[in-house]
Design a protein around this motif. Sequence first.
Motif, mmCIF file in Angstrom:
data_model
loop_
_atom_site.group_PDB
_atom_site.id
_atom_site.type_symbol
_atom_site.label_atom_id
_atom_site.label_comp_id
_atom_site.label_asym_id
_atom_site.label_seq_id
_atom_site.Cartn_x
_atom_site.Cartn_y
_atom_site.Cartn_z
ATOM 1 N N ASP A 73 16.079 18.555 2.058
ATOM 2 C CA ASP A 73 16.718 19.557 1.200
ATOM 3 C C ASP A 73 18.202 19.716 1.526
ATOM 4 N N ARG A 74 18.579 19.491 2.775
ATOM 5 C CA ARG A 74 19.990 19.648 3.152
ATOM 6 C C ARG A 74 20.883 18.617 2.482
ATOM 7 N N PHE A 75 20.295 17.546 2.035
ATOM 8 C CA PHE A 75 21.051 16.504 1.336
ATOM 9 C C PHE A 75 20.911 16.625 -0.178
ATOM 10 N N GLY A 76 20.401 17.751 -0.618
ATOM 11 C CA GLY A 76 20.234 17.954 -2.054
ATOM 12 C C GLY A 76 19.049 17.219 -2.636
ATOM 13 N N LEU A 77 18.133 16.778 -1.781
ATOM 14 C CA LEU A 77 16.986 15.993 -2.243
ATOM 15 C C LEU A 77 15.752 16.880 -2.367
ATOM 16 N N ASP A 78 15.850 17.886 -3.220
ATOM 17 C CA ASP A 78 14.705 18.757 -3.467
ATOM 18 C C ASP A 78 13.901 18.219 -4.648
ATOM 19 N N THR A 79 12.846 18.924 -5.001
ATOM 20 C CA THR A 79 11.965 18.429 -6.062
ATOM 21 C C THR A 79 12.670 18.374 -7.417
ATOM 22 N N ASP A 80 13.586 19.304 -7.669
ATOM 23 C CA ASP A 80 14.314 19.281 -8.942
ATOM 24 C C ASP A 80 15.144 18.010 -9.075
ATOM 25 N N THR A 81 15.730 17.569 -7.972
ATOM 26 C CA THR A 81 16.523 16.345 -7.997
ATOM 27 C C THR A 81 15.647 15.138 -8.298
ATOM 28 N N PHE A 82 14.455 15.118 -7.723
ATOM 29 C CA PHE A 82 13.542 14.003 -7.988
ATOM 30 C C PHE A 82 13.073 14.004 -9.438
ATOM 31 N N VAL A 83 12.910 15.177 -10.025
ATOM 32 C CA VAL A 83 12.528 15.242 -11.439
ATOM 33 C C VAL A 83 13.666 14.730 -12.317
ATOM 34 N N ASP A 84 14.906 15.107 -11.982
ATOM 35 C CA ASP A 84 16.060 14.722 -12.799
ATOM 36 C C ASP A 84 16.321 13.218 -12.751
ATOM 37 N N ASP A 85 16.264 12.632 -11.561
ATOM 38 C CA ASP A 85 16.561 11.202 -11.419
ATOM 39 C C ASP A 85 15.758 10.640 -10.249
ATOM 40 N N PRO A 86 14.484 10.336 -10.457
ATOM 41 C CA PRO A 86 13.622 9.917 -9.345
ATOM 42 C C PRO A 86 14.054 8.611 -8.693
ATOM 43 N N GLY A 87 14.578 7.672 -9.479
ATOM 44 C CA GLY A 87 14.990 6.391 -8.909
ATOM 45 C C GLY A 87 16.124 6.539 -7.916
ATOM 46 N N TRP A 88 17.142 7.285 -8.315
ATOM 47 C CA TRP A 88 18.274 7.522 -7.408
ATOM 48 C C TRP A 88 17.832 8.327 -6.198
ATOM 49 N N ALA A 89 17.026 9.355 -6.421
ATOM 50 C CA ALA A 89 16.640 10.267 -5.346
ATOM 51 C C ALA A 89 15.800 9.566 -4.282
ATOM 52 N N ILE A 90 14.888 8.682 -4.681
ATOM 53 C CA ILE A 90 14.018 8.041 -3.690
ATOM 54 C C ILE A 90 14.815 7.106 -2.788
ATOM 55 N N CYS A 91 15.815 6.422 -3.340
ATOM 56 C CA CYS A 91 16.651 5.546 -2.515
ATOM 57 C C CYS A 91 17.541 6.365 -1.585
ATOM 58 N N ARG A 92 18.071 7.454 -2.101
ATOM 59 C CA ARG A 92 18.892 8.335 -1.270
ATOM 60 C C ARG A 92 18.070 8.909 -0.118
ATOM 61 N N ALA A 93 16.841 9.294 -0.414
ATOM 62 C CA ALA A 93 15.974 9.846 0.630
ATOM 63 C C ALA A 93 15.656 8.793 1.686
ATOM 64 N N ALA A 94 15.451 7.551 1.258
ATOM 65 C CA ALA A 94 15.100 6.490 2.206
ATOM 66 C C ALA A 94 16.218 6.250 3.214
ATOM 67 N N VAL A 95 17.473 6.204 2.746
ATOM 68 C CA VAL A 95 18.576 5.940 3.670
ATOM 69 C C VAL A 95 18.924 7.173 4.502
ATOM 70 N N THR A 96 18.386 8.323 4.130
ATOM 71 C CA THR A 96 18.603 9.542 4.913
ATOM 72 C C THR A 96 17.596 9.662 6.055
ATOM 73 N N LEU A 97 16.477 8.964 5.958
ATOM 74 C CA LEU A 97 15.428 9.062 6.976
ATOM 75 C C LEU A 97 15.928 8.772 8.395
ATOM 76 N N PRO A 98 16.711 7.702 8.643
ATOM 77 C CA PRO A 98 17.150 7.438 10.025
ATOM 78 C C PRO A 98 17.934 8.591 10.637
ATOM 79 N N LEU A 99 18.734 9.276 9.843
ATOM 80 C CA LEU A 99 19.505 10.404 10.360
ATOM 81 C C LEU A 99 18.587 11.552 10.770
#
Length: 250
Positions: free
Chosen positions: A147-173
């Motif tokens: 959520d701190r990176f703006g990756l909440d459920t609303d973001t996934f609804v708006d653009d799931p393709g972009w959000a899932i990739c953004r979430a993946a590269v955020t995992l290591p941090l």
Amino acid sequence: MTTAKQPAKAKQNAGAWVVWLVLGATVLVCVGSSILNRDSGGTTVPGPAADERADTVPLLVQAAESQGICYGWRLERSSGAEVSVGSNLGDGVPVTGDARCPRWVEVRARIMYTSSSSESNDWATVTVSGSDDLDRADLWAVDAGLDRFGLDTDTFVDDPGWAICRAAVTLPLLVAEAGVAPPAATPSADPAAPAGALPDAGSDFWRDRWGWLLATAGLLLVAALLITVGFVQRGRQRAATPAGRTRGAR
């Protein structure tokens, strides 16, 4: 003289039949498209674009080599059908069940788009899972940190393709923050930086109602054609009536 009018009248009747057949076909097409749109239109979950997946995999490769943990993503429809999957092992290669990844973390998003005729809202669920050696509390902390990176459920609804990739590269941090692994040698993003602006996801109005709009436009076209045909036939009747009376008078 009376029989001379029959070919012209038959020709007019044939033309009228053609007009009605065209109008009937138009109505059927409009109604059919609206029914299809009601049932399934606008409910397709878009996956990440090819360039987004291509940019994500190298970042996950760097993090996996540095931290000793594999990272991946999985995007699904509400039914569980797979939309997109990938990891540091490659695009289309899941991080789970692979001997090359004894330790792994994966972000999974499940998206549900409802049709315009439904009273339910679109929704998304996002979870972070990992290998058995990872503590569940640490995985929960990683999940909550999205959520701190703006990756909440609303973001996934708006653009799931972009959000899932953004979430993946955020995992290591987030994994490093949870103390599960040391920080990656080459961070893929700055935790203090605000999340990038989302691309325009388009209008839900057009996505959910294109069939109904097409049907409405078709019906308006049919109405316009009917009015035009009515005026033309009315004009022909008025033009033919005086001529018929003149012949009868003779």
